[in-house]
Design a protein around this motif. Sequence first.
Motif, short mmCIF file in Angstrom:
data_model
loop_
_atom_site.label_atom_id
_atom_site.label_comp_id
_atom_site.label_asym_id
_atom_site.label_seq_id
_atom_site.Cartn_x
_atom_site.Cartn_y
_atom_site.Cartn_z
N UNK A 12 69.38 5.68 17.38
CA UNK A 12 70.67 6.59 17.47
C UNK A 12 71.47 6.35 16.29
N UNK A 13 72.73 7.45 16.53
CA UNK A 13 73.53 7.51 15.34
C UNK A 13 74.88 7.10 15.53
N UNK A 14 75.91 7.86 14.84
CA UNK A 14 77.38 7.59 15.01
C UNK A 14 77.84 7.75 16.34
N UNK A 15 77.51 8.86 16.93
CA UNK A 15 77.99 9.41 18.23
C UNK A 15 77.89 8.51 19.32
N UNK A 16 76.59 7.79 19.41
CA UNK A 16 76.31 6.79 20.20
C UNK A 16 76.89 5.49 19.99
N UNK A 17 77.07 5.20 18.70
CA UNK A 17 77.68 4.00 18.28
C UNK A 17 79.22 4.09 18.81
N UNK A 18 79.91 5.29 18.74
CA UNK A 18 81.24 5.44 19.09
C UNK A 18 81.24 5.12 20.56
N UNK A 19 80.43 5.38 21.37
CA UNK A 19 80.18 5.32 22.95
C UNK A 19 79.99 3.77 23.22
N UNK A 20 79.03 3.35 22.52
CA UNK A 20 78.53 1.81 22.86
C UNK A 20 79.88 0.97 22.51
N UNK A 21 80.62 1.37 21.57
CA UNK A 21 81.66 0.48 21.01
C UNK A 21 82.64 0.19 22.03
#
Length: 283
Positions: A252-261
């Motif tokens: 995945x990318x940065x949008x998923x990273x934001x949620x996973x964080x």
Amino acid sequence: MLLADPILLEQSADLLENVRRVRPLVHCMTNRVTINDCANIILAAGGSPIMAEDEREVEEIVAAAGALVINLGILSETIFPSMLKAGRAAKRLGVPVILDPVGCGASKLRDDCCRQYIDEIHPDIVRGNMSEIKALAGMTSSTRGVDAGIDDAVTLDNAHQMSPLVTDLAKKLGTVVSATAAVDIISDGNRTAFVANGHPMLCDVTGTGCMASALTGACAGAGDAFTAATACLILMGLAGEMAQEAVQAEGRGIGTFRIRHLDYIYTIQRKDILERGKVYESR
């Protein structure tokens, strides 16, 4: 030379558990761009956020809060007097104040407001990126708007050389200074800690600095200022590392990273902090 500090790591793990137990109310007067993110990260960590900025109610809100977070991201003729009023009430009541000097060094207005707030309110913690911290110290920085400049980067290789700036500013201001970078530097003027958790993807998400300040407020509502500033950055950075690992595994990318964080801020346990926390002291 930087050496691991297992005692401070243990104290930080204790404090993060205490946030979830105490559930401090955190009064945030923050950047409108990141209000939702700041509220969510406080909730994920175990605190309770409230966003109030009207001068007619800030004293009442502060009186019920465990910490006050002041973020200078968007300044105006109405918000700054309200921030001062909230800060005076907090100091009178013994509520810890966290100042985020967003964009200090980028304009005269921001510089003047940062210094006025520090002089009048004497915040318990000042948390900013290294460019903002250098500007507060009266040094030339390479700030780019609200972002740190590349010339102000802090790494394990130069952290020992950069730390006197943070330590000296903490002594001068009589507060805890928390400078965030690839390697974070936290000092109260006597003790200095370095946190090496984190991932570069954190820089690609809008508002992670604001979120770090809000999270610092949650931690300060459950413990002493120095440990709170340190524990916050361990949690913030470790959640970033774990989020990046999940994103990479998922393709995945940065949008998923934001949620996973945010997910990992919520789910991190004591053992994760103790096993993966990277906290150092200077010797």
